[in-house]
Design a protein around this motif. Structure first.
Motif, mmCIF file in Angstrom:
data_model
loop_
_atom_site.group_PDB
_atom_site.id
_atom_site.type_symbol
_atom_site.label_atom_id
_atom_site.label_comp_id
_atom_site.label_asym_id
_atom_site.label_seq_id
_atom_site.Cartn_x
_atom_site.Cartn_y
_atom_site.Cartn_z
ATOM 1 N N ALA A 164 6.738 3.577 122.129
ATOM 2 C CA ALA A 164 5.491 3.677 121.235
ATOM 3 C C ALA A 164 5.741 5.285 120.915
ATOM 4 O O ALA A 164 6.171 6.079 121.536
ATOM 5 N N LEU A 165 5.387 5.660 119.726
ATOM 6 C CA LEU A 165 4.990 7.098 119.165
ATOM 7 C C LEU A 165 4.071 7.699 119.832
ATOM 8 O O LEU A 165 2.725 7.308 119.864
ATOM 9 N N ALA A 166 4.356 8.737 120.655
ATOM 10 C CA ALA A 166 3.328 9.198 121.551
ATOM 11 C C ALA A 166 3.750 10.514 121.905
ATOM 12 O O ALA A 166 4.997 11.325 121.602
ATOM 13 N N LEU A 167 2.963 11.594 122.300
ATOM 14 C CA LEU A 167 3.282 13.005 122.618
ATOM 15 C C LEU A 167 2.783 13.069 124.089
ATOM 16 O O LEU A 167 1.816 12.772 124.274
ATOM 17 N N ASN A 168 3.475 13.979 124.826
ATOM 18 C CA ASN A 168 3.155 14.401 126.458
ATOM 19 C C ASN A 168 4.098 15.551 126.746
ATOM 20 O O ASN A 168 4.953 16.133 125.760
ATOM 21 N N ILE A 187 3.596 10.901 112.483
ATOM 22 C CA ILE A 187 2.492 9.764 112.247
ATOM 23 C C ILE A 187 2.239 9.309 111.026
ATOM 24 O O ILE A 187 2.282 8.311 110.521
ATOM 25 N N GLU A 188 2.224 10.497 110.149
ATOM 26 C CA GLU A 188 1.757 10.342 108.555
ATOM 27 C C GLU A 188 3.024 9.563 108.008
ATOM 28 O O GLU A 188 2.987 8.734 107.242
ATOM 29 N N ALA A 189 4.284 10.204 108.419
ATOM 30 C CA ALA A 189 5.404 9.575 107.579
ATOM 31 C C ALA A 189 5.636 7.947 108.139
ATOM 32 O O ALA A 189 5.979 7.313 107.183
ATOM 33 N N HIS A 190 5.582 8.075 109.341
ATOM 34 C CA HIS A 190 5.846 6.470 110.016
ATOM 35 C C HIS A 190 4.782 5.531 109.264
ATOM 36 O O HIS A 190 5.022 4.442 109.044
ATOM 37 N N ALA A 191 3.556 5.967 109.344
ATOM 38 C CA ALA A 191 2.357 5.044 108.930
ATOM 39 C C ALA A 191 2.606 4.771 107.269
ATOM 40 O O ALA A 191 2.355 3.595 106.667
ATOM 41 N N TYR A 231 -8.309 1.849 116.181
ATOM 42 C CA TYR A 231 -7.280 1.253 117.101
ATOM 43 C C TYR A 231 -6.163 2.037 117.672
ATOM 44 O O TYR A 231 -5.402 2.823 116.673
ATOM 45 N N ASP A 232 -5.592 1.955 118.800
ATOM 46 C CA ASP A 232 -4.132 2.401 118.897
ATOM 47 C C ASP A 232 -3.221 1.882 118.126
ATOM 48 O O ASP A 232 -3.284 0.733 117.765
ATOM 49 N N PHE A 233 -2.201 2.739 117.672
ATOM 50 C CA PHE A 233 -1.534 2.233 116.625
ATOM 51 C C PHE A 233 -0.099 2.816 117.115
ATOM 52 O O PHE A 233 0.003 3.871 117.286
ATOM 53 N N ASN A 234 0.948 2.017 116.690
ATOM 54 C CA ASN A 234 2.561 2.501 116.816
ATOM 55 C C ASN A 234 3.134 2.535 115.441
ATOM 56 O O ASN A 234 3.384 1.428 115.344
ATOM 57 N N PRO A 235 2.845 3.553 114.873
ATOM 58 C CA PRO A 235 3.576 3.314 113.545
ATOM 59 C C PRO A 235 5.141 3.483 113.473
ATOM 60 O O PRO A 235 5.551 2.992 112.322
ATOM 61 N N ILE A 236 5.837 3.316 114.740
ATOM 62 C CA ILE A 236 7.128 3.160 114.693
ATOM 63 C C ILE A 236 7.515 1.540 114.585
ATOM 64 O O ILE A 236 8.590 1.427 114.370
ATOM 65 N N GLU A 237 6.634 1.023 114.953
ATOM 66 C CA GLU A 237 6.765 -0.410 114.809
ATOM 67 C C GLU A 237 6.529 -0.822 113.475
ATOM 68 O O GLU A 237 5.729 -0.469 112.480
ATOM 69 N N ASN A 238 7.316 -2.078 112.987
ATOM 70 C CA ASN A 238 7.250 -2.402 111.714
ATOM 71 C C ASN A 238 6.160 -3.453 111.459
ATOM 72 O O ASN A 238 6.254 -4.588 111.155
ATOM 73 N N THR A 239 4.796 -2.914 111.512
ATOM 74 C CA THR A 239 3.749 -3.710 111.479
ATOM 75 C C THR A 239 2.579 -2.850 111.030
ATOM 76 O O THR A 239 2.392 -1.676 111.364
ATOM 77 N N SER A 240 1.592 -3.223 110.321
ATOM 78 C CA SER A 240 0.350 -2.534 109.951
ATOM 79 C C SER A 240 -0.647 -2.676 111.013
ATOM 80 O O SER A 240 -1.886 -2.171 110.956
#
Length: 157
Positions: A138-142, A61-65, A117-126
């Motif tokens: 989406a970046l997620a864990l399950n 999360i930190e690296a992609h963000a 907000y829910d955030f997908n840091p692998i998308e190229n958008t802030s």
């Protein structure tokens, strides 16, 4: 010599065990009982993830963000835990005995205008997912270990 008492623990991270037990008991005697009766199953009441998996997720999360926004602050990032349930026939990578049982899905969040907000840091958008729309992936864990079907002998509560 390192023992547990040598480490500083934030008072914010201490919860009386009686309160933990009360919270768990409340869930089991209300929500879990209703789910078990209505679905006629023995639903999961806990999900376990190993520490390296959790640390890896936070690091991702930190690296992609940071790739999207080099000025992003740790205090603006977080994780939302969604309650979820496996389908009646889980995908092949999920054990069949997980069918219909509770699980958790962890989704990164990013603060925007004082809201997380829910955030997908692998998308190229802030932008947050609420602003940008749902992506294909989406970046997620399950896929933690569920009890049941796992043995409850390892649980304290």
């Amino acid at each position: 010599m390192n023992n547990q008492n040598d480490h500083n623990t934030s008072m914010d991270n201490l919860i009386p065990t009686e309160l933990i037990q009360s919270l768990v008991d409340n869930y089991r005697s209300n929500q879990l009982e209703a789910i078990n009766e209505s679905l006629n199953i023995e639903d999961a009441h806990s999900v376990w993830f190993d520490l390296p998996t959790l640390k890896n997720f936070v690091t991702e999360i930190e690296a992609h963000a940071e790739l999207i926004d080099q000025n992003v602050k740790d205090t603006d990032l977080g994780i939302r835990f969604y309650y979820a349930a496996y389908p009646a026939v889980p995908e092949s990578s999920v054990p069949a005995e997980y069918a219909k049982r509770h699980t958790l899905v962890m989704i990164p969040t990013k603060k925007l205008n004082n809201l997380n907000y829910d955030f997908n840091p692998i998308e190229n958008t802030s932008e947050s997912l609420a602003v940008a729309g749902l992506p294909t992936n989406a970046l997620a864990l399950n896929h933690g270990d569920l009890i049941p079907p796992g043995a409850s002998i390892v649980e304290s509560y």
